[in-house]
Write a protein that holds these residues in place. Structure first.
Motif, PDB file in Angstrom:
ATOM      1  N   VAL A   1       0.879  -1.113   0.008  1.00 54.34           N
ATOM      2  CA  VAL A   1      -0.030   0.110   0.044  1.00 54.34           C
ATOM      3  C   VAL A   1       0.751   1.227   0.068  1.00 54.34           C
ATOM      4  N   LEU A   2       1.799   1.461   1.120  1.00 54.04           N
ATOM      5  CA  LEU A   2       2.627   2.511   0.995  1.00 54.04           C
ATOM      6  C   LEU A   2       3.608   2.595  -0.385  1.00 54.04           C
ATOM      7  N   TRP A   3       3.815   1.505  -1.071  1.00 52.75           N
ATOM      8  CA  TRP A   3       4.647   1.483  -2.450  1.00 52.75           C
ATOM      9  C   TRP A   3       3.822   2.287  -3.581  1.00 52.75           C
ATOM     10  N   VAL A   4       2.619   1.823  -3.526  1.00 50.19           N
ATOM     11  CA  VAL A   4       1.476   2.300  -4.373  1.00 50.19           C
ATOM     12  C   VAL A   4       1.243   3.574  -4.463  1.00 50.19           C
ATOM     13  N   ARG A   5       0.952   3.947  -3.033  1.00 46.75           N
ATOM     14  CA  ARG A   5       0.322   5.336  -2.631  1.00 46.75           C
ATOM     15  C   ARG A   5       1.309   6.371  -2.580  1.00 46.75           C
ATOM     16  N   LEU A   6       2.611   5.936  -2.097  1.00 49.05           N
ATOM     17  CA  LEU A   6       3.592   6.968  -1.700  1.00 49.05           C
ATOM     18  C   LEU A   6       4.921   6.773  -2.194  1.00 49.05           C
ATOM     19  N   VAL A   7       5.477   5.658  -2.063  1.00 48.83           N
ATOM     20  CA  VAL A   7       6.980   5.680  -2.255  1.00 48.83           C
ATOM     21  C   VAL A   7       7.052   5.580  -3.915  1.00 48.83           C
ATOM     22  N   TYR A   8       6.411   4.507  -4.531  1.00 49.61           N
ATOM     23  CA  TYR A   8       6.694   4.578  -6.176  1.00 49.61           C
ATOM     24  C   TYR A   8       6.441   6.040  -6.766  1.00 49.61           C
ATOM     25  N   PRO A   9       5.341   6.607  -6.406  1.00 45.97           N
ATOM     26  CA  PRO A   9       5.189   8.221  -7.053  1.00 45.97           C
ATOM     27  C   PRO A   9       6.300   8.893  -6.705  1.00 45.97           C
ATOM     28  N   GLY A  10       6.951   9.043  -5.486  1.00 51.78           N
ATOM     29  CA  GLY A  10       8.011   9.700  -4.817  1.00 51.78           C
ATOM     30  C   GLY A  10       9.255   9.705  -5.785  1.00 51.78           C
ATOM     31  N   LEU A  11       9.438   8.108  -5.820  1.00 52.93           N
ATOM     32  CA  LEU A  11      10.691   7.897  -6.649  1.00 52.93           C
ATOM     33  C   LEU A  11      10.602   8.020  -8.169  1.00 52.93           C
ATOM     34  N   CYS A  12       9.383   7.992  -8.584  1.00 47.55           N
ATOM     35  CA  CYS A  12       9.371   8.460 -10.016  1.00 47.55           C
ATOM     36  C   CYS A  12       9.869   9.799 -10.254  1.00 47.55           C
ATOM     37  N   ARG A  13       9.390  10.609  -9.608  1.00 43.12           N
ATOM     38  CA  ARG A  13       9.665  12.112  -9.684  1.00 43.12           C
ATOM     39  C   ARG A  13      11.149  12.299  -9.633  1.00 43.12           C
ATOM     40  N   LEU A  14      11.742  11.483  -8.364  1.00 40.38           N
ATOM     41  CA  LEU A  14      13.176  11.536  -8.295  1.00 40.38           C
ATOM     42  C   LEU A  14      13.843  11.372  -9.638  1.00 40.38           C
ATOM     43  N   ILE A  15      13.589  10.075  -9.937  1.00 41.99           N
ATOM     44  CA  ILE A  15      14.237   9.476 -11.039  1.00 41.99           C
ATOM     45  C   ILE A  15      14.063  10.338 -12.464  1.00 41.99           C
ATOM     46  N   SER A  16      12.861  10.957 -12.583  1.00 45.96           N
ATOM     47  CA  SER A  16      12.401  11.905 -13.838  1.00 45.96           C
ATOM     48  C   SER A  16      13.369  13.111 -13.520  1.00 45.96           C
ATOM     49  N   ALA A  17      13.562  13.674 -12.162  1.00 48.00           N
ATOM     50  CA  ALA A  17      14.483  14.649 -12.033  1.00 48.00           C
ATOM     51  C   ALA A  17      15.952  14.555 -12.341  1.00 48.00           C
ATOM     52  N   ILE A  18      16.280  13.419 -12.643  1.00 44.84           N
ATOM     53  CA  ILE A  18      17.882  13.096 -12.990  1.00 44.84           C
ATOM     54  C   ILE A  18      17.900  13.235 -14.462  1.00 44.84           C
ATOM     55  N   PRO A  19      19.046  14.273 -14.704  1.00 44.02           N
ATOM     56  CA  PRO A  19      18.998  14.312 -16.420  1.00 44.02           C
ATOM     57  C   PRO A  19      19.515  12.902 -16.937  1.00 44.02           C
ATOM     58  N   ARG A  20      18.705  12.773 -18.000  1.00 43.71           N
ATOM     59  CA  ARG A  20      18.603  11.558 -18.540  1.00 43.71           C
ATOM     60  C   ARG A  20      20.169  11.061 -19.105  1.00 43.71           C
ATOM     61  N   ARG A  21      20.878  11.840 -19.610  1.00 47.31           N
ATOM     62  CA  ARG A  21      22.217  11.598 -19.801  1.00 47.31           C
ATOM     63  C   ARG A  21      22.817  11.114 -18.709  1.00 47.31           C
ATOM     64  N   VAL A  22      23.004  11.925 -17.679  1.00 45.18           N
ATOM     65  CA  VAL A  22      23.897  11.594 -16.474  1.00 45.18           C
ATOM     66  C   VAL A  22      23.167  10.234 -15.787  1.00 45.18           C
ATOM     67  N   GLY A  23      22.075  10.388 -15.655  1.00 47.34           N
ATOM     68  CA  GLY A  23      21.168   8.942 -15.288  1.00 47.34           C
ATOM     69  C   GLY A  23      21.467   7.709 -15.954  1.00 47.34           C
ATOM     70  N   LYS A  24      21.661   7.678 -17.221  1.00 49.40           N
ATOM     71  CA  LYS A  24      22.131   6.458 -18.141  1.00 49.40           C
ATOM     72  C   LYS A  24      23.400   6.228 -17.553  1.00 49.40           C
ATOM     73  N   LYS A  25      24.488   7.018 -17.425  1.00 48.46           N
ATOM     74  CA  LYS A  25      25.827   6.638 -17.365  1.00 48.46           C
ATOM     75  C   LYS A  25      26.056   6.244 -15.911  1.00 48.46           C
ATOM     76  N   LEU A  26      25.122   6.852 -14.867  1.00 54.65           N
ATOM     77  CA  LEU A  26      25.256   6.516 -13.448  1.00 54.65           C
ATOM     78  C   LEU A  26      24.576   4.990 -13.549  1.00 54.65           C
ATOM     79  N   ALA A  27      23.556   4.691 -14.324  1.00 56.34           N
ATOM     80  CA  ALA A  27      22.911   3.374 -14.269  1.00 56.34           C
ATOM     81  C   ALA A  27      24.075   2.341 -14.693  1.00 56.34           C
ATOM     82  N   ALA A  28      24.653   2.746 -15.548  1.00 61.56           N
ATOM     83  CA  ALA A  28      25.706   1.678 -16.344  1.00 61.56           C
ATOM     84  C   ALA A  28      26.779   1.487 -15.402  1.00 61.56           C
ATOM     85  N   VAL A  29      27.208   2.325 -14.874  1.00 64.75           N
ATOM     86  CA  VAL A  29      28.313   2.199 -14.012  1.00 64.75           C
ATOM     87  C   VAL A  29      27.874   1.407 -12.523  1.00 64.75           C
ATOM     88  N   MET A  30      26.706   1.827 -12.175  1.00 64.09           N
ATOM     89  CA  MET A  30      26.013   0.964 -11.072  1.00 64.09           C
ATOM     90  C   MET A  30      25.737  -0.407 -11.597  1.00 64.09           C
TER      91      MET A  30
END
Length: 230
Positions: free
Chosen positions: A146-175
């Motif tokens: 319930v917490l994931w659907v109502r609170l955590v997932y939307p919050g993390l989606c906003r956070l991921i969307s705030a990461i510049p896509r080019r930087v996010g892809k490079k960080l994702a590849a490294v991790m």
């Protein structure tokens, strides 16, 4: 509600809807996995410290503060519930309870089958099934859903969307590379520990490397809650 207070809330809701509307992709799912793995490890460390007064490792890996059980659990919740957000909280809770119980049971069985170890045992708790799951923690999974659907997932989606896509892809590849290496090393080290327990000698240079750099003492320190099974 005044316009001054309504505007920020409306903007936040719009951002959440926009972030979730992008849909699921490998990029987004990986970031959800990464964040949940880190946050899950942190939550367990803090919980253990508060309830038992001990600061210990709760990571699944020999390198990095990441709990794979939490990470894969977050991915599972995302894949199951991302199109069920219109369902009521009771339905999400009940489905999350059942789903979490099955998931945790499989995780417990796999670690025992693959490595001959046990990282949790609920045999001392009431309403347990083979010591792998119990009713209280299954209900906990329902609450998490319930917490994931109502609170955590939307919050993390906003956070991921705030990461510049080019930087996010490079960080994702490294991790991704880091997690892959750490996961392979962790699995190999635990498997080799099981071999040592059975008296199997090191038959390769890699096995010798594991014996030298990941002896039982180091693994026990990294996984202090680990039990060795006969």
């Amino acid at each position: 509600m005044t316009k001054d207070t309504a505007a920020p809330k409306a903007k936040a809701a719009a951002q959440a809807a926009e972030g979730q509307a992008e849909g699921l992709s490998v990029y987004r799912v990986f970031w959800l996995f990464l964040m949940a793995s880190f946050l899950g490890d942190l939550i367990e460390v803090v919980f253990w410290l508060v309830t038992r007064g001990e600061l210990i490792s709760r990571s699944s890996l020999v390198y990095g503060p990441f709990s794979l059980v939490w990470g894969f659990g977050a991915v599972l919740l995302t894949l199951v519930f991302h199109k069920l957000q219109d369902q009521g909280n009771i339905q999400i809770f009940l489905l999350g309870t059942a789903l979490g119980g099955v998931y945790e049971y499989i995780c417990s069985w796999f670690q025992e089958w693959a490595f001959g170890v046990c990282f949790w045992d609920y045999s001392h708790l009431p309403f347990n099934l083979n010591g792998r799951i119990n009713l209280v923690f299954c209900l906990f999974w329902g609450a998490v859903a319930v917490l994931w659907v109502r609170l955590v997932y939307p919050g993390l989606c906003r956070l991921i969307s705030a990461i510049p896509r080019r930087v996010g892809k490079k960080l994702a590849a490294v991790m991704a590379v880091f997690l892959a290496v750490s996961t392979v090393l962790s699995a190999a080290a635990l498997y080799r520990m099981d071999q040592r327990r059975e008296g199997v000698p090191a038959g390769s240079a890699f096995s010798q490397y594991l014996d030298e750099h990941f002896p039982d003492s180091r693994l026990q320190a990294r996984y202090p809650n680990m039990g060795i099974l006969d």
